[in-house]
Design a protein around this motif. Structure first.
Motif, mmCIF file in Angstrom:
data_model
loop_
_atom_site.group_PDB
_atom_site.id
_atom_site.type_symbol
_atom_site.label_atom_id
_atom_site.label_comp_id
_atom_site.label_asym_id
_atom_site.label_seq_id
_atom_site.Cartn_x
_atom_site.Cartn_y
_atom_site.Cartn_z
ATOM 1 N N SER A 593 45.527 34.581 35.845
ATOM 2 C CA SER A 593 45.690 35.465 37.231
ATOM 3 C C SER A 593 46.908 35.997 37.852
ATOM 4 O O SER A 593 47.134 36.980 38.036
ATOM 5 C CB SER A 593 44.438 35.002 37.981
ATOM 6 O OG SER A 593 44.595 36.042 39.368
ATOM 7 N N LYS A 597 48.404 39.484 37.272
ATOM 8 C CA LYS A 597 48.920 40.363 38.256
ATOM 9 C C LYS A 597 50.234 40.784 38.219
ATOM 10 O O LYS A 597 50.486 42.194 38.725
ATOM 11 C CB LYS A 597 48.452 39.622 39.486
ATOM 12 C CG LYS A 597 48.875 40.211 40.947
ATOM 13 C CD LYS A 597 48.269 39.464 42.140
ATOM 14 C CE LYS A 597 47.064 39.058 42.332
ATOM 15 N NZ LYS A 597 46.534 38.353 43.453
ATOM 16 N N SER A 600 50.721 43.286 35.604
ATOM 17 C CA SER A 600 50.030 44.966 35.970
ATOM 18 C C SER A 600 50.931 45.547 36.820
ATOM 19 O O SER A 600 50.744 46.861 36.617
ATOM 20 C CB SER A 600 48.682 44.522 36.633
ATOM 21 O OG SER A 600 47.667 43.815 36.002
ATOM 22 N N THR A 628 42.335 40.993 40.257
ATOM 23 C CA THR A 628 43.462 41.232 39.154
ATOM 24 C C THR A 628 42.740 42.146 38.041
ATOM 25 O O THR A 628 43.541 42.932 37.567
ATOM 26 C CB THR A 628 43.570 39.890 38.589
ATOM 27 O OG1 THR A 628 44.031 38.971 39.666
ATOM 28 C CG2 THR A 628 44.462 39.795 37.401
#
Length: 1262
Positions: A593, A597, A600, A628
């Protein structure tokens, strides 16, 4: 200005009631559209029909009131009402019909292939054989895919129409097969599949193999996975063996959707039917092996590998990795070795490392080391990571000697140990109490060139603190400062800093001196002999230090990844992830996660985030946080990876995870940009169910797209949802929506919405009028625009300047001068620039020749202190030119010269036109010289205008002198100049001069206009210059220039007049083959000419060509074809054309009726000729005597004397007297008739004579 709609939540204000209840609105959308109860027109030319007009006071009270109770508003009711009234405006019109007639379908089909349906014009119902013949006649692929789809859709209508004739109707199997094939060819897979299933119910599946393959592949390519798999399974259950390509397609989509069991079954099926797996795409095959192994079905994967290997294809590294990994997950290490020995290929190092870690944990490092030796026989080459794993696990087992052996093995192989190896050795040393040797290991690390990190120093600090070597602790702190890893304040205690680095609170862990005489608390002594002890919870202290040492031996990469991500060091986090993979470890959900994140939000790592998502989705059972996933989708959309974003969305929807509003907006906005309609609609439906609403900044773009795509239903629902949820932004939302609706050609619907908004209690602002007027003007709905403008004028509402500029010319054009003047006054009161207002009105009046109104307006400008500019004077020039008023024109030109105003192109063009019409050529030439001196207009433009006008008036000599003058001044003729010269000299009948300029034009690589080519070829042919015309035609062909009707007609008629019929036919065929026929082609004259020459086949071909291009031949063309067929005794063909002519609403000539009836009678089809004669009479035409005579003769030939007599009677009723020969022939054949007396007591002969005008008296002698 205020916004369109103003509302308020103030419950104390009164509700402004409308005089018209919403239910009183007309239900007919067209009537509702033209209703002007909310926009009352004053102009009687506006023919709107108001539903229930409200009083002006009530209407304007509502307009002026800007407060209304929100509780009255019902967006859902508004949506339903608007959609019900607007739906007729966006309903799609296709080629299919709800209840089509046979002729309706045949007319549509005849525009594609007239010859295929012509013989069926005369049938009222179809038998299966007819349908088969029509379908076979159309079983060809059109060059234009759009025409192909239209053709098949119409054939499908015909197919269904025939089926519905009766319950007993059954199509022939060949027809079903061909129809299904055509449906599959255009992508109508559902219809094709349904037809194949119908064939199966009748026990016939022969010939459907290829069709089913197309259906399966078509579904797959269209992304309809379920339908594709279902069609495949259905075909297999019926014993049909699809093609190998079909197998591969189905396997690909099953692997893509991770339907492993079905994919494996398809592979087995391929093997059983003899295809094998050798031709399966590597990506699908490797993916299937990987998925099988992840599910623990390694044995099935090995079977597939064996089959492919038997075909001579060695397994790839990906396949070997997948199977080895699968065995590793099952802890089946013996089978790993057997498999590797079989394929003689070693897995990638990260897979081997994972296997070895599993071995170490299960059997210990010694057994794992032996297993590593076995792997080396298979080609595995251990690297520093492999030995690092053994070092770490040996240290964990307390086997420091073995760990050092592995370190020496790394060095002996020329490899370089990484920092984790040394950290593990240092930690292992400390755990064994060998704190001095730990320092030696650290020194060796420095000598090997490895720069120590914080993790290494933490191990040293933990070890020294464990053994209370605080002097060494202080030395380590100094080293860390030396490497720039930490900073310390001048008075900061090094021990406190060390405790902080190890995670202790310096206030909780304190080093104290034992001042007691017996030193009972002392744990150790410093160099001065002082007894020291730690004041803290020693158990927690020791446990924390052991955790640091354990982490050094076998590092927690998940924690490292999260730490790196917390510090936004994504590159370092990726490196740690890579090390983790190489060491065969798995990431935790938190690590995934955090890393996703971070990736991204990074501009360059969005795709890596998606690959991580796939890794989580496929390899673990972990579920990522919704935050996320939403972030990932938005990041992918931002970078254009919409398909991947859609995959993540499907994952979330499948698991019922909440999708954020912003995520839906990102997907929908980017799907709009890509133009992916299907995906957009799917996403839109999901968003609608989740009550998604876009932010206002994106609302405009979304509404624009929806209106452009005709998705008006969705747009209106979105509008009402926005109004319902964001009542504080009603004004802005409505403003945006109506603006986009009117701007995209939907002003009618905007009008309906505006009326509904008023009916539901909202209030319209002035901006709405601007949008509606502008929209209607843009759509050329002038009367509707004037109707809305009337409301604005009555209320003295000023439109925007943009609307004024477009509305004013239309008011002038429709002679609404009073309204135009009133509008000008309103705009002046609003404070708009007077000069611009006057000029727009002045220009509008002058353009339509209303100079009498324009002159006082011009004077009014001056009287009001508005100084007319160049545009105003140019408008007057235009007006006086149109009025042909030379005196006033001279005055205006004089004023322009004094004021140094320049003529516009339009003004100059009209000036030259007037001078040439008045035969004042010298004035035109002097004006040219004047303009040259002023250097206002482009010289070439000036000369082109003069050329055009001189040549139009037949003054070719002046035109040539202008050309010479242009050359002398260095001006090159352009395309416009050449076209003017070519057309001008053609008009003057100087064909050779025109041809000279045309050749020069082509030689300079200019393309002549169609008009130029048309005029030249026509004149060449008219003057019998056939060779020159033919040469020009060849030039046009070589350059791919389309040849229009006039060109082809002129050439063909010239060829025909020279007796070159075959050359004429060849030319026309060549034009068709090369695609040089325009869509608006007209062959009517040529059809008649070829029919006259007896070339009826060519005439029919030209007629069909016109129909295929959407042009209906005139009645004389059909007449010539009908008469041509009759002349060559092809009566049935003539009859087909005759029927087609009637179906198309055309009236055959009397000659065509006469020849066709005569031909049918002569052909023995007398009954049909009589029916045709009756049809002629019913159509209002009067048959000739010869027409009746031919039918009578036909019945006489068939010895049907009764019918002959009846026809004779009909003939007399239409005023025709039979000749003596007809009478005598019938009498002589009836003299011996044994017919009984008729009802009036007379015999057949007596009745015949009486009908023929002869009286029969009793007692008279024969």
């Amino acid at each position: 200005m205020r916004r369109i709609l103003r509302t308020s939540c103030n419950q104390q204000l009164p509700i402004i009631q409308s005089n018209r209840h919403p239910q009183s609105l007309k239900s007919n959308p067209l009537h509702h559209h033209f209703s002007s109860s909310n926009f009352p027109p004053k102009d009687p030319s506006f023919t709107a029909k108001p539903s229930t007009p409200r009083s002006s006071n009530a209407f304007f009270d509502e307009i002026n009131n800007t407060h209304i109770l929100i509780s009255r508003i019902s967006p859902s009711t508004l949506s339903e009402s608007v959609i019900s009234k607007c739906s007729p405006f966006w309903s799609k019109k296709g080629e299919t019909f709800t209840n089509p007639s046979l002729h309706t379908i045949l007319i549509k089909l005849s525009s594609i292939s007239p010859e295929s349906v012509r013989r069926y014009w005369r049938v009222s119902s179809l038998i299966p054989k007819h349908v088969l013949e029509i379908v076979l006649g159309f079983d060809f692929v059109c060059e234009n895919p759009r025409n192909e789809s239209r053709k098949v859709a119409l054939l499908w209508d015909l197919f269904n129409w025939a089926s519905e004739q009766s319950e007993s109707f059954e199509h022939e199997m060949q027809c079903c097969e061909v129809m299904a094939s055509m449906l599959a060819r255009i992508g109508s897979f559902r219809e094709a599949e349904s037809l194949v299933r119908v064939m199966e119910t009748r026990g016939v599946l022969v010939g459907t193999h290829e069709i089913l393959c197309k259906i399966v592949e078509g579904y797959a390519n269209a992304g309809e996975i379920e339908e594709s798999v279902s069609a495949f399974n259905w075909s297999r259950s019926r014993g049909i063996v699809p093609s190998e390509q079909c197998f591969r397609v189905v396997l690909g989509i099953l692997v893509q959707t991770k339907r492993i069991r079905l994919a494996y079954r398809v592979c087995k099926d391929m093997i059983e039917v003899g295809f094998g797996l050798s031709n399966v795409e590597n990506s699908s095959y490797e993916r299937l092996i990987e998925l099988l192994c992840k599910e623990g079905k390694v044995l099935q994967a090995r079977r597939l590998v064996k089959n492919r290997s038997d075909s001579g294809i060695e397994p790839s590294c990906a396949v070997v990795n997948a199977i080895a990994d699968g065995y590793c997950e099952k802890k089946d290490f013996e089978d790993i070795l057997l498999f590797l020995n079989e394929v003689n290929i070693a897995p990638d190092p990260y897979v081997c490392n994972k296997i070895l870690i599993s071995q170490c944990r299960r059997f210990g490092t010694e057994e794992a080391n032996l297993f590593m030796k076995e792997l080396e026989f298979s080609g595995f080459q251990p690297d520093e990571t492999t030995f690092g794993i053994f070092i770490s696990l040996s240290c964990r087992e307390g086997k420091l000697k073995d760990a050092l052996v592995y370190l020496s093995e790394i060095l002996s192989r020329g490899l370089k140990p990484d920092i984790h190896c040394y950290n593990a050795l240092i930690g292992g040393m400390f755990k064994k109490g060998m704190w001095k040797q730990a320092r030696d290991v650290f020194e060796d690390m420095l000598e090997s060139g490895i720069t120590p990190e914080v993790s290494t120093f933490r191990v040293l600090l933990a070890g020294y603190c464990k053994y209370r070597r605080f002097v060494e602790v202080k030395a380590v702190i100094e080293e860390m400062m030396k490497y720039g890893l930490i900073e310390m304040f001048p008075l900061e205690d090094p021990l406190s800093k060390a405790f902080s680095l190890l995670g202790f609170d310096p206030l909780v862990v304190k080093l104290k001196r034992d001042n007691g005489a017996e030193l009972r608390k002392a744990e150790f002594f410093d160099a001065l002999g002082n007894g020291l002890y730690l004041e803290t919870d020693l158990d927690e202290y020791e446990n924390a230090l052991m955790c640091v040492l354990d982490d050094a031996i076998f590092p927690n990469f998940n924690t490292l990844i999260m730490n790196k991500c917390d510090h936004d060091d994504i590159e370092a986090a990726l490196l740690v992830k890579e090390k983790m993979v190489c060491r065969g470890q798995k990431s935790s959900s938190s690590a995934y996660s955090a890393l996703m994140k971070g990736l991204s939000v990074s501009r360059s790592h969005a795709m890596k985030a998606f690959y991580l998502f796939e890794e989580v989705y496929e390899r673990t059972a972990q579920q990522l946080p919704c935050e996320t996933l939403n972030l990932l989708i938005r990041s992918l959309c931002k970078r254009g990876s919409l398909r991947k974003g859609k995959i993540v969305l499907d994952y979330m929807v499948h698991r019922n995870l909440p999708v954020e509003n912003e995520t839906y907006t990102a997907l929908i906005m980017n799907l709009q940009k890509k133009g992916w309609q299907k995906e957009l609609r799917e996403c839109w439906e999901l968003a609608r169910k989740d009550k998604w609403l876009p932010p206002l900044k994106d609302f405009k773009a979304i509404v624009t797209y929806l209106t452009h795509q005709g998705m008006l239903n969705e747009a209106i629902v979105l509008l009402t949802n926005m109004l319902e949820s964001q009542t504080h932004m009603i004004s802005d939302i409505s403003d945006i929506f109506l603006e986009q609706l009117c701007d995209t050609g939907h002003a009618v619907i905007g009008h309906i919405i505006a009326e509904e908004v008023l009916a539901h209690g909202w209030v319209l602002n002035h901006t709405t009028y601007n949008y509606l007027v502008s929209g209607f003007l843009k759509e050329k709905r002038y009367q509707e625009a004037f109707g809305i403008f009337d409301a604005m004028t009555f209320k003295k509402v000023a439109p925007s300047m943009d609307v004024y500029n477009t509305l004013m010319p239309q008011l002038c054009r429709f002679h609404k001068f009073e309204k135009a003047m009133a509008l000008k006054e309103i705009m002046l009161q609003e404070g708009e620039a007077p000069h611009a207002l006057y000029c727009v009105l002045l220009n509008g009046l002058c353009r339509i020749g209303q100079i009498k109104l324009a002159t006082p307006l011009f004077e009014e400008m001056s009287a009001k202190g508005v100084s007319p500019g160049a545009d105003a004077y140019n408008a007057l020039v235009l007006g006086y030119c149109l009025d042909n008023n030379s005196r006033k024109l001279g005055e205006v030109l004089g004023l322009m010269v004094r004021k140094s105003f320049s003529l516009t192109n339009s003004s100059y063009r009209h000036l030259v036109r007037m001078m040439c019409l008045q035969d004042r050529v010298s004035h035109a030439l002097r004006l040219k010289e004047f303009l040259r001196g002023e250097n206002v207009l482009q010289p070439l433009l000036v000369y082109n205008i003069l050329l055009f006008r001189f040549l139009q008036t037949g003054n070719g000599a002046l035109g040539l002198s202008l050309v010479d003058e242009m050359k002398s001044k260095g001006l090159e003729l352009d395309e416009v100049s050449y076209n003017f010269l070519v057309c001008g000299f053609c008009k003057s009948e100087d064909v050779l001069r025109s041809m000279e300029f045309l050749n020069s034009m082509i030689g300079n690589n200019f393309r002549p206009s169609n008009r130029s080519l048309r005029m030249v070829i026509r004149h060449l042919c008219d003057h019998h210059y056939l060779e020159k015309a033919w040469e020009l035609c060849r030039v046009m062909e070589s350059r791919g220039w389309t040849q229009d009707s006039t060109v082809q007609k002129a050439l063909v008629e010239c060829l025909l007049s020279h007796g070159k019929l075959q050359e004429a036919e060849n030319y026309l065929h060549r034009m068709e083959e090369r695609g040089l026929i325009p869509e608006n082609i007209l062959y009517d004259v040529l059809i008649k000419r070829f029919s006259w020459y007896g070339k009826i086949k060519m005439a029919v071909h030209l007629l069909n060509t016109m129909l295929k291009n959407g042009r209906l031949p005139n009645s004389t063309s059909y007449d010539s074809v009908i008469q041509g067929f009759c002349a060559c005794k092809s009566v049935n063909d003539a009859y087909d054309f005759h029927t087609e002519m009637l179906v198309r609403g055309q009236t055959p000539s009397v000659k065509s009726w006469d020849m066709l009836i005569y031909g049918l009678s002569a052909n023995g089809q007398t009954a049909e000729s009589e029916r045709l004669l009756d049809s002629m009479v019913s159509s209002g035409q009067n048959p000739t005597r010869n027409t009746f005579q031919s039918v009578i003769n036909g019945y006489y030939t068939q010895n049907n004397l009764k019918k002959a007599s009846e026809m004779l009677h009909k003939m007399q009723q239409h005023g025709h007297v039979p000749d003596f020969r007809t009478h005598w022939t019938l009498i002589s054949n009836l003299s011996n008739s044994k017919d009984k007396d008729s009802e009036d007591g007379g015999g057949f002969l007596s009745n015949l004579l009486s009908r023929s005008g002869f009286s029969w008296k009793k007692g008279s002698k024969g």
